[in-house]
Design an enzyme around this catalytic site. Structure first.
Site, short mmCIF file in Angstrom:
data_model
loop_
_atom_site.label_atom_id
_atom_site.label_comp_id
_atom_site.label_asym_id
_atom_site.label_seq_id
_atom_site.Cartn_x
_atom_site.Cartn_y
_atom_site.Cartn_z
CB CYS A 177 18.99 -2.62 6.37
SG CYS A 177 17.86 -1.23 6.22
CB CYS A 180 18.66 0.29 8.93
SG CYS A 180 17.35 -0.54 8.05
CG ASP A 181 22.47 -0.65 10.38
OD1 ASP A 181 21.51 -0.13 10.98
OD2 ASP A 181 22.77 -1.85 10.46
#
Ligand code: NDP
Length: 481
Positions: A177, A180-181
């Site tokens: 992801c 997300c990161d």
């Protein structure tokens, strides 16, 4: 006619049409159907006319249509409410909308479904029993629901590479992801593995943060769409290496430090220093909870019969990525979800579940149709949080999140449900890290979602992974004496 066709024609003439063991030309394969009668429902509790497993575009659309037909409809969200689209950023091919954020699309869709009366259970279906009707679905917390019809829209999960270091460094630099990161790789070098649209999308999401993004493609070409490749070429800090295979992910116990790569043409093995490894190598359909009770194809996708969403079990339908090995588009999933609900309606009508019959059944409906959830108080000031930590008697759980963090937003309903369940023992509060930088600095919040658990002012635990309702209940309960 070859010999195989001749044999098939003879077999069809003799038994095929009766037994339904194989599809004869011009014949529709029929679903297996257990005995179905209104009498079978007499002593059954926790009944729901339509249960949808999954809350991506297919599941929410199916739910919306079923509720609009007038059926009490429950969507069991799974542990990623909103599905894969909540993990993407801008979507520009959602019909009718020029450009919108994936999480916003899903929020709108959920609100639309809710307006028609769909209820949501932030839980996971662990097991099903389709051997007899009404169909039984067991949730992770052990509750059994009984469904007149089931729509499986459980989507697919990202594939893993299966190389040394992958599991060890999962969440410590290895992830699927980017949205997300990506912020954790500011100014660093990262690799993305894969050659499809997802790999391009991940690279584009990483490029504004990372110093360099290297896309590692196993073949000589990429299968991503031409428009996607064009977007890739326009970004200076993205490069592509073809004909390579990651053999190992290397780290220093705490985090990823590099990848070992094989050049498949020269057979040379080299190491590339990176802080992040982003996997985008396709997906596998989520069918584990079905326990082999529904027919799957050779690649694990649910087989649907003819031009319908009917599975191999009557009254059980499938929609979206779990049954689509070819198109895999959110727009297509909306169509499958629509069809599945129409099929479910036909099934219920065929078996006489008109509004009067359903009204008589209401006393047996699933009580927790409305799962208790409480609005968790949001703390905005450092001084308020400090005071709360010092003065709360018993357990205090602080949930750090941000509206731009998909896994945080997916976990929030589970936090609210657990907060309701444990309200006598635990106080829950939440902190929006995008608004409260002083709190973020004071408590050294470097990664979200983050849960911090306190007991009478002392910190008991910091936990950095997203959890579903069941995992969250177990985690918090372990601190209750
Ligand atoms: P795909 O199946 O399209 O692509 C998977 C890629 O991963 C392929 O390039 C494949 O290589 C590679 N791969 C598979 N296994 C390995 C492995 N073990 N090691 C290295 N590479 C591997 O999956 P996607 O998730 O990219 O896309 C799924 C669907 O979603 C597609 O239909 C796509 O169009 C759609 N999508 C659309 C987007 C958009 O429109 N904006 C964004 C993202 C996805 P090979 O080619 O050699 O098989």
């Amino acid at each position: 006619m070859d010999i195989k066709s001749v044999m098939m024609a003879i077999a069809c003439a003799l038994v095929g049409g009766i037994a339904g063991w194989f599809v004869c030309p011009g014949q529709q394969l029929r679903a297996w159907e257990p005995p179905i009668s209104h009498e079978l429902l007499q002593s059954v509790k926790n009944v729901i006319p339509v249960v949808v497993i999954g809350s991506g575009p297919a599941g929410l659309t199916a739910g919306m249509y079923a509720a609009r037909f007038g059926y009490k409809t429950l969507v069991v969200t799974g542990d990623k409410p909103g599905g894969a689209l909540t993990e993407t950023t801008w979507v520009e091919n959602w019909s009718g909308i020029e450009k919108q954020l994936g999480p916003d699309i899903m929020q709108n869709l959920q609100a639309q479904a809710a307006r028609f009366g769909v209820e949501f259970l932030y839980d996971v279906v662990a097991k099903v029993d389709f051997s007899k009707w009404p169909y039984a679905l067991e949730l992770e917390d052990g509750t059994t629901l009984h469904a007149l019809t089931v729509i499986i829209a459980s989507g697919s999960s990202p594939r893993k590479l299966g190389v040394p270091g992958e599991n060890e460094y999962w969440g410590k630099g290895v992830t699927t992801c980017a949205v997300c990161d990506a912020p954790f790789h500011k100014g660093k070098d990262v690799v993305v593995i894969g050659g499809g649209d997802s790999a391009v999308e991940e690279s584009l999401q990483l490029a504004p943060y990372a110093r360099s993004v290297t896309l590692l493609v196993r073949g000589d070409t990429m299968r991503a769409a031409a428009t996607m490749k064009k977007r890739l070429e326009a970004v200076d800090n993205i490069s592509v290496i073809y004909s390579v295979e990651v053999q190992k992910i290397i780290g220093n116990d705490d985090e990823v430090t590099g990848v070992e790569i094989l050049n498949k043409k020269t057979k040379e093995v080299f190491t590339k220093a990176v802080s992040g490894v982003f996997l985008a190598i396709g997906h596998d359909p989520n069918t584990k909870m079905l326990g082999g009770q529904v027919e799957l194809d050779d690649h694990g996708y649910i087989v649907t019969l003819g031009r319908s969403q009917q599975t191999s079990v009557a009254g059980v339908f499938a929609a979206g990525d779990v049954q689509d090995p070819v198109y895999k588009q959110a727009n297509a999933s909306v169509g499958y979800g629509t069809n599945a609900a129409i099929d479910a309606n036909s099934f219920l009508q065929h078996h006489g579940f008109n509004s009067e019959v359903l009204r008589n059944l209401e006393p047996q409906y699933f009580e927790a149709f409305l799962q208790d959830r409480i609005e968790v108080a949001k703390i905005e000031n450092l001084s308020d949080l400090k005071e709360l930590i010092e003065n709360t008697q018993g357990l205090l759980v602080v949930d750090y999140y941000a509206p731009t963090c998909p896994s945080c937003m997916q976990m929030l309903p589970a936090v609210e449900a657990v907060a309701a369940d444990l309200k006598d023992n635990v106080t829950f509060v939440k902190v929006d890290t995008s608004e409260s930088m002083d709190i973020v600095k004071e408590y050294k919040v470097a990664k979200i979602p983050l849960l911090m658990v306190y007991s009478n002012g002392s910190l008991l635990a910091r936990y950095n992974q997203a959890m579903n309702k069941h995992e969250l209940t177990e985690f918090i309960s372990s601190f209750i004496e």
